[in-house]
Design a protein around this motif. Sequence first.
Motif, mmCIF file in Angstrom:
data_model
loop_
_atom_site.group_PDB
_atom_site.id
_atom_site.type_symbol
_atom_site.label_atom_id
_atom_site.label_comp_id
_atom_site.label_asym_id
_atom_site.label_seq_id
_atom_site.Cartn_x
_atom_site.Cartn_y
_atom_site.Cartn_z
ATOM 1 N N ALA A 221 0.803 -1.221 0.000
ATOM 2 C CA ALA A 221 0.000 0.000 0.000
ATOM 3 C C ALA A 221 0.834 1.268 0.000
ATOM 4 N N ASP A 222 0.280 2.328 -0.625
ATOM 5 C CA ASP A 222 0.856 3.670 -0.531
ATOM 6 C C ASP A 222 0.398 4.352 0.753
ATOM 7 N N ARG A 223 -0.891 4.196 1.067
ATOM 8 C CA ARG A 223 -1.450 4.801 2.275
ATOM 9 C C ARG A 223 -2.283 3.767 3.027
ATOM 10 N N VAL A 224 -2.491 4.033 4.323
ATOM 11 C CA VAL A 224 -3.237 3.135 5.199
ATOM 12 C C VAL A 224 -4.333 3.923 5.897
ATOM 13 N N MET A 227 -9.554 1.316 10.695
ATOM 14 C CA MET A 227 -10.932 1.362 11.187
ATOM 15 C C MET A 227 -11.073 0.595 12.499
ATOM 16 N N GLU A 228 -11.880 1.161 13.392
ATOM 17 C CA GLU A 228 -12.216 0.508 14.660
ATOM 18 C C GLU A 228 -13.685 0.771 14.965
ATOM 19 N N HIS A 229 -14.460 -0.289 15.145
ATOM 20 C CA HIS A 229 -15.880 -0.172 15.492
ATOM 21 C C HIS A 229 -16.617 0.785 14.558
ATOM 22 N N GLY A 230 -16.338 0.683 13.253
ATOM 23 C CA GLY A 230 -17.058 1.474 12.271
ATOM 24 C C GLY A 230 -16.550 2.877 12.065
ATOM 25 N N ARG A 231 -15.553 3.297 12.811
ATOM 26 C CA ARG A 231 -15.001 4.645 12.669
ATOM 27 C C ARG A 231 -13.590 4.585 12.090
ATOM 28 N N LEU A 232 -13.230 5.610 11.338
ATOM 29 C CA LEU A 232 -11.879 5.734 10.809
ATOM 30 C C LEU A 232 -11.055 6.488 11.849
ATOM 31 N N VAL A 233 -10.112 5.795 12.506
ATOM 32 C CA VAL A 233 -9.406 6.408 13.628
ATOM 33 C C VAL A 233 -8.075 7.031 13.218
ATOM 34 N N GLU A 234 -7.505 6.585 12.093
ATOM 35 C CA GLU A 234 -6.200 7.123 11.690
ATOM 36 C C GLU A 234 -5.940 6.772 10.234
ATOM 37 N N GLN A 235 -5.320 7.693 9.496
ATOM 38 C CA GLN A 235 -4.903 7.393 8.133
ATOM 39 C C GLN A 235 -3.687 8.229 7.791
ATOM 40 N N ILE A 241 2.587 5.525 9.201
ATOM 41 C CA ILE A 241 1.692 4.790 10.108
ATOM 42 C C ILE A 241 2.435 3.664 10.807
ATOM 43 N N PHE A 242 3.277 2.928 10.071
ATOM 44 C CA PHE A 242 4.002 1.809 10.678
ATOM 45 C C PHE A 242 5.103 2.302 11.619
ATOM 46 N N ALA A 243 5.740 3.411 11.273
ATOM 47 C CA ALA A 243 6.848 3.903 12.104
ATOM 48 C C ALA A 243 6.348 4.665 13.321
ATOM 49 N N HIS A 244 5.276 5.448 13.162
ATOM 50 C CA HIS A 244 4.810 6.309 14.259
ATOM 51 C C HIS A 244 3.287 6.303 14.352
ATOM 52 N N PRO A 245 2.690 5.172 14.706
ATOM 53 C CA PRO A 245 1.220 5.165 14.876
ATOM 54 C C PRO A 245 0.814 6.045 16.054
ATOM 55 N N ARG A 246 -0.175 6.915 15.834
ATOM 56 C CA ARG A 246 -0.565 7.868 16.879
ATOM 57 C C ARG A 246 -1.623 7.285 17.810
ATOM 58 N N GLU A 247 -2.623 6.617 17.250
ATOM 59 C CA GLU A 247 -3.748 6.151 18.052
ATOM 60 C C GLU A 247 -3.416 4.848 18.777
ATOM 61 N N ALA A 248 -3.991 4.688 19.977
ATOM 62 C CA ALA A 248 -3.742 3.480 20.776
ATOM 63 C C ALA A 248 -4.179 2.223 20.033
ATOM 64 N N TYR A 249 -5.293 2.293 19.289
ATOM 65 C CA TYR A 249 -5.775 1.118 18.561
ATOM 66 C C TYR A 249 -4.797 0.725 17.456
ATOM 67 N N THR A 250 -4.267 1.713 16.740
ATOM 68 C CA THR A 250 -3.285 1.418 15.695
ATOM 69 C C THR A 250 -2.032 0.810 16.303
ATOM 70 N N GLN A 251 -1.610 1.329 17.434
ATOM 71 C CA GLN A 251 -0.441 0.773 18.120
ATOM 72 C C GLN A 251 -0.686 -0.678 18.517
ATOM 73 N N LYS A 252 -1.918 -0.972 18.970
ATOM 74 C CA LYS A 252 -2.247 -2.356 19.339
ATOM 75 C C LYS A 252 -2.180 -3.271 18.120
ATOM 76 N N LEU A 253 -2.694 -2.804 16.974
ATOM 77 C CA LEU A 253 -2.627 -3.609 15.750
ATOM 78 C C LEU A 253 -1.174 -3.897 15.372
ATOM 79 N N MET A 254 -0.343 -2.867 15.419
ATOM 80 C CA MET A 254 1.058 -3.037 15.019
ATOM 81 C C MET A 254 1.811 -3.963 15.971
ATOM 82 N N ALA A 255 1.364 -4.035 17.221
ATOM 83 C CA ALA A 255 2.045 -4.874 18.219
ATOM 84 C C ALA A 255 1.480 -6.292 18.263
#
Length: 536
Positions: A221-224, A227-235, A241-255
Amino acid sequence: MTAPLLDVRNLTVAFGRKTVVDRVSFQIAPGEKLALVGESGSGKTVTAFALLRLLEDARLSGQAQFTAGGTTRDLLALPARAMRGLRGDDIAMIFQEPMTALNPLMPVGEQIAEVLRLKRAFTPAQSAQAAIELLANTGIPEPARRAGSYPHQLSGGQRQRAMIAMALACEPKLLLADEPTTALDVSLRGQILSLLEDLRRQHGMAVLMITHDLNLVRRFADRVAVMEHGRLVEQGATEEIFAHPREAYTQKLMASQPVRDVIEAPVQPDAAPVMAGQALGVTYPTPLPGVQGWFRKGSFVALKDASFALPPGRTLGVIGESGSGKSTLAQAALGLLPARQVSGNLLVNGRGWAHRHSDDQPLRRTVQVVFQDPFSSLSPRMTVEEIVGEGLRVHAPELDAAARATRVRDQLAEVGLDEARFPQLLSRYPHEFSGGQRQRIALARALIVQPDLLVLDEPTSALDVTIQKQVLALLQRLQRDRRLSYLLITHDVAVVGAMAHEVMVLKDGEVVESGPVADVLGAPQHPYTQRLLAAA
């Protein structure tokens, strides 16, 4: 700046009073690759289906401005007739499971040709030739012959390629790809990704990739958009996104990568193996062409000279591509193949399969299986109590109904399902649970008869990354607590690295490399193993 090909603003999807996609906004530029990621139930697929207006009884609001040929149209407001004209022509979709998306009663070439006749007004001869050329462009060998094949006659990778050929028949401007590689092994995943990238460059189309595979996202992908519970939380950009995820949910996915937490103590020298195979082979009968097929059968060697030993409390990981013999080995281990097709020796706690019900019943308790797809492996007509307690009726007939129910409750609690969190748990049906919860029910069904060995057939490939991590942690805990042995069949190298003590690599039915997991995955010797690890 170039105008976006697709501009989605405040897309909302509701079923009755339930809102499943809530004010989602994103853009896709011409030729861009956007990955929509998130856990199961986050709304990814519903978002794609809403863009194509494939949802029945759904209330849609917001805008989805699609610009093609100098004309901008709102996909959510177009009349049904105009929307049918866009589908397959300007916007196409690759569905997650080609075996269910393709018509089982039509050859794949005819299914592709049908699109060309309807959308491009090709003659039957033109559409048939174009279908062969499209199959050839996707890398299917012998495309003229494969065009006459039915979906069940193709491998998983070939079915996915046929699906891609159909989606690209009219050279769409936008391709929606819903988990296009989930059911494929690692090398086929790489091939499909490379194919999509080549075709994207040739046709200049944009791709909206829906997936939970973060390795695929990082590579493609070029961009990411997350989505969490129907909402777009970060893009944002993939690297960012992979180097510096801001949202806690994105961080959980990456971990959410599998974590190794298994017993590393060496095997005791006097420990008898739970299962051992010596020069194990499996041969299937095949039809012969012509008159000779009337009198005798040919043969296909699916497994050849496989030798292994699985001690108590250890995991043997078996990896390889589709068709390598992994599933055949699992069927032999479970005693599901006729004796005439099996050669060599296979012993379970020192006993071989007799292929007689009365003699094999004690071994059926010793060896249990957990399948790849928990939804299709659990009967939709049986309650949780009936599913989990079924084995007790066979292997512990002395228990009455109350004792069985108590054992079922205790076993479900051990795998993380209890009536405090799930009221009326025993009377529920499989469709009332998520994918990870259904896999826990499948585990409880296997464990309730207290087996010594579990055959795990791709136990996490149908699950998203966070649920996969939870199920693997549960399997590791159960192994430590019960000293279980696992025969782990998988194409996921990360799962093997987290779970296995020993690894066996299969190619075309033969063992090309085996040994401790650190040696095989850390310093592979065989070129085939090296290619598998590189593809992962």
